[in-house]
Design an enzyme around this catalytic site. Structure first.
Site, PDB file in Angstrom:
ATOM      1  N   ALA A 274       1.529   9.643   2.536  1.00  0.00           N
ATOM      2  CA  ALA A 274       1.370   9.199   1.200  1.00  0.00           C
ATOM      3  C   ALA A 274       0.027   8.533   0.945  1.00  0.00           C
ATOM      4  O   ALA A 274      -0.791   8.168   2.068  1.00  0.00           O
ATOM      5  CB  ALA A 274       2.454   8.096   1.527  1.00  0.00           C
TER       6      ALA A 274
ATOM      7  N   LYS B 160      -0.902   7.726  19.329  1.00  0.00           N
ATOM      8  CA  LYS B 160      -1.590   7.800  17.583  1.00  0.00           C
ATOM      9  C   LYS B 160      -3.068   7.129  17.609  1.00  0.00           C
ATOM     10  O   LYS B 160      -3.734   8.447  17.073  1.00  0.00           O
ATOM     11  CB  LYS B 160      -0.349   6.948  16.699  1.00  0.00           C
ATOM     12  CG  LYS B 160      -0.630   7.144  15.674  1.00  0.00           C
ATOM     13  CD  LYS B 160      -0.237   7.501  14.648  1.00  0.00           C
ATOM     14  CE  LYS B 160      -0.177   6.668  13.120  1.00  0.00           C
ATOM     15  NZ  LYS B 160      -0.737   6.318  12.594  1.00  0.00           N
TER      16      LYS B 160
ATOM     17  N   GLY C 119       0.941  -0.690  -0.009  1.00  0.00           N
ATOM     18  CA  GLY C 119       0.092  -0.050   0.041  1.00  0.00           C
ATOM     19  C   GLY C 119       0.762   1.521  -0.164  1.00  0.00           C
ATOM     20  O   GLY C 119       2.152   1.298  -0.456  1.00  0.00           O
ATOM     21  N   SER C 120       0.216   2.295   0.669  1.00  0.00           N
ATOM     22  CA  SER C 120       1.428   3.791   0.177  1.00  0.00           C
ATOM     23  C   SER C 120       2.144   3.358   1.338  1.00  0.00           C
ATOM     24  O   SER C 120       3.220   3.951   1.234  1.00  0.00           O
ATOM     25  CB  SER C 120       0.245   5.109   0.826  1.00  0.00           C
ATOM     26  OG  SER C 120      -1.717   5.049  -0.097  1.00  0.00           O
ATOM     27  N   LEU C 121       2.021   3.288   3.122  1.00  0.00           N
ATOM     28  CA  LEU C 121       3.198   3.048   3.319  1.00  0.00           C
ATOM     29  C   LEU C 121       4.371   2.455   2.890  1.00  0.00           C
ATOM     30  O   LEU C 121       5.441   2.778   2.700  1.00  0.00           O
ATOM     31  CB  LEU C 121       2.778   2.825   4.395  1.00  0.00           C
ATOM     32  CG  LEU C 121       3.889   3.064   6.052  1.00  0.00           C
ATOM     33  CD1 LEU C 121       4.486   4.698   5.885  1.00  0.00           C
ATOM     34  CD2 LEU C 121       2.924   2.764   7.186  1.00  0.00           C
TER      35      LEU C 121
ATOM     36  N   GLU D 155     -10.255  -0.455   9.795  1.00  0.00           N
ATOM     37  CA  GLU D 155      -9.410  -0.972  11.108  1.00  0.00           C
ATOM     38  C   GLU D 155     -10.036  -0.172  12.304  1.00  0.00           C
ATOM     39  O   GLU D 155      -9.181  -0.791  13.608  1.00  0.00           O
ATOM     40  CB  GLU D 155      -8.170  -0.094  10.604  1.00  0.00           C
ATOM     41  CG  GLU D 155      -7.093  -0.467  10.144  1.00  0.00           C
ATOM     42  CD  GLU D 155      -5.708  -0.317  10.112  1.00  0.00           C
ATOM     43  OE1 GLU D 155      -4.492  -0.886   9.454  1.00  0.00           O
ATOM     44  OE2 GLU D 155      -5.863   1.626   9.527  1.00  0.00           O
TER      45      GLU D 155
ATOM     46  N   ASN E 296      -1.650   0.583  11.794  1.00  0.00           N
ATOM     47  CA  ASN E 296      -2.444   1.613  12.887  1.00  0.00           C
ATOM     48  C   ASN E 296      -2.854   1.044  13.803  1.00  0.00           C
ATOM     49  O   ASN E 296      -2.831  -0.411  14.404  1.00  0.00           O
ATOM     50  CB  ASN E 296      -3.485   2.082  12.048  1.00  0.00           C
ATOM     51  CG  ASN E 296      -3.583   3.747  11.457  1.00  0.00           C
ATOM     52  OD1 ASN E 296      -2.241   3.876  11.891  1.00  0.00           O
ATOM     53  ND2 ASN E 296      -4.058   3.602  10.679  1.00  0.00           N
TER      54      ASN E 296
ATOM     55  N   ASN F  41     -11.195   8.876  13.145  1.00  0.00           N
ATOM     56  CA  ASN F  41     -12.053   8.233  12.330  1.00  0.00           C
ATOM     57  C   ASN F  41     -12.913   7.986  12.091  1.00  0.00           C
ATOM     58  O   ASN F  41     -13.549   7.734  10.825  1.00  0.00           O
ATOM     59  CB  ASN F  41     -10.500   7.335  11.939  1.00  0.00           C
ATOM     60  CG  ASN F  41      -8.847   7.600  11.978  1.00  0.00           C
ATOM     61  OD1 ASN F  41      -8.758   8.726  11.975  1.00  0.00           O
ATOM     62  ND2 ASN F  41      -7.991   6.433  11.552  1.00  0.00           N
TER      63      ASN F  41
ATOM     64  N   SER G  14      -8.074   7.879   7.056  1.00  0.00           N
ATOM     65  CA  SER G  14      -7.425   6.827   6.046  1.00  0.00           C
ATOM     66  C   SER G  14      -8.869   5.171   6.267  1.00  0.00           C
ATOM     67  O   SER G  14      -9.253   4.086   6.079  1.00  0.00           O
ATOM     68  CB  SER G  14      -6.842   5.264   7.444  1.00  0.00           C
ATOM     69  OG  SER G  14      -7.055   5.540   8.201  1.00  0.00           O
TER      70      SER G  14
HETATM   71  O1  KPL Z   1      -3.787   9.304  10.478  1.00  0.00           O
HETATM   72  C1  KPL Z   1      -5.049   9.639  10.491  1.00  0.00           C
HETATM   73  C2  KPL Z   1      -5.963   7.930   9.667  1.00  0.00           C
HETATM   74  O2  KPL Z   1      -6.338   9.159   8.643  1.00  0.00           O
HETATM   75  O3  KPL Z   1      -5.481   7.265  10.021  1.00  0.00           O
HETATM   76  C3  KPL Z   1      -5.079  10.917  10.588  1.00  0.00           C
HETATM   77  C4  KPL Z   1      -4.707  11.550  11.690  1.00  0.00           C
HETATM   78  C5  KPL Z   1      -7.260  11.374  11.684  1.00  0.00           C
HETATM   79  C6  KPL Z   1      -4.920  11.901   9.230  1.00  0.00           C
HETATM   80  O4  KPL Z   1      -5.885  11.295   8.432  1.00  0.00           O
END
Ligand code: KPL
Length: 319
Positions: free
Chosen positions: A123, A179, A8-10, A263, A97, A187, A251
């Site tokens: 990203a 986080k 994916g992006s990361l 998630e 995440n 989210n 996300s």
């Molecule tokens: O980490 C994020 C996500 O979308 O998972 C945030 C901090 C909400 C930024 O969009």
């Protein structure tokens, strides 16, 4: 060779920035027979573009490091397929995440050097074959298993060859919690309200639930010994990130828009489970988890069958 599990992006961001002759992707166990190379165009933070073609590795015997950038819910299954083929000495860095998936991996392989990372690099993939490094951030890496501690300086040095800012973190769980707080407070609201991050702030549903949500999270953090933030401090942190990323699609909203599993189980759902274990009621986390699950069709996108979203926009905030 540095292996990356999760394209994916990361995963694509790290792959684009690591030394190109030393990096390869590991196919997901459920992937169709993969072509020999994964090709995409990479747009750097300065706006320059280049084309990449990185190998899909079938035999990971000469790995020096494995980066796992799968979605939280896919991580254990994807790793269980590969771990028997990977020597026990290879450090494994988990970039997921939320919380829960990292501990599950560490619990199944306590003898391995397992590390976790938290990043604020941004990203996204405006289309499936294009990766844009949208925002520069920082990455913190720390040991999850005792066997990972001596590996930490070497892992940080390897990741820093990208030119990204990478720190060794003694308190990686605290970082992951910080986080988690932001993700738990932004989210689900963006997914339920179907709006960009900044638009939640003035919404009545957010206004009604954010204080009790923060009280639940503060209680859980205190019980877990993860600092002693007040609910007000947590709310402030959540609102600051929502304002700094106001135009972003989170996300989780991206997952819903792409008809993919979210998630939520590793964010608010994790907090519900923890509350059950600690006997701390978490009705707002439960409500948000239920509402997001009602939206989630549990169906993979046909447009992006590798399970990755073009809306994925990773952590473009600073801090
Ligand atoms: O980490 C994020 C996500 O979308 O998972 C945030 C901090 C909400 C930024 O969009």
């Amino acid at each position: 060779m540095i292996g990356i599990l999760g394209a994916g992006s990361l995963g694509r961001l790290w792959a684009a920035l690591l030394p190109q002759d030393q990096v390869a992707f590991l196919p997901r166990p459920d992937a169709d027979p993969a072509p020999a190379l994964l090709s995409y165009s990479f747009e750097s933070i300065q706006g320059s573009q280049r084309s990449l073609a990185l190998p899909w590795l079938q035999q990971p015997d000469d790995l020096s490091l494995l980066l796992v950038t799968t979605k939280a819910g896919d991580t254990l299954t994807a790793l269980q397929h590969w771990l028997p083929k990977i020597p026990e000495s290879v450090p494994i860095v988990l970039f997921q995440n939320g919380l829960g998936s990292q501990q599950a991996v560490a619990d199944t392989s306590p003898q391995r050097p397992i590390l976790a990372a938290s990043t604020t690099e941004g990203a996204n993939r405006p289309d499936p074959n294009r990766l844009v490094h949208a925002g520069s951030g920082e990455t913190w890496v720390g040991a999850l298993t005792p066997r990972a501690r001596p590996e930490l300086p070497g892992v940080v040095a390897q990741l820093a060859t990208t030119g990204l800012v990478v720190h060794a973190e003694d308190q990686i769980l605290v970082r992951l919690w910080q986080k988690l707080v932001v993700n738990a407070g932004i989210n689900p609201f963006t997914a339920i309200l179907d709006c960009p991050n900044g638009d939640i702030l003035a919404n009545d549903f957010f206004q009604r639930h954010i204080d009790p949500l923060c009280r639940e999270i503060a209680g859980l953090m205190a019980a877990e010994g993860i600092g002693d933030p007040t609910a007000g401090e947590l709310r402030q942190r959540i609102e600051t990130v929502a304002r700094n990323t106001a135009r972003n699609t989170s996300s989780m909203r991206g997952d819903i828009l792409n008809r993919r599993t979210t998630e939520i189980d590793f964010i608010n759902g994790y907090l519900v489970q923890l509350g059950q274990r600690l006997d701390i009621p978490t009705p707002v986390n439960q409500l948000l988890t239920d509402r997001v699950k009602q939206l989630s069709p549990h169906k993979e996108s046909e447009e992006f069958p590798d399970g990755q979203s073009p809306f994925e926009d990773l952590h473009p905030h600073r801090g």
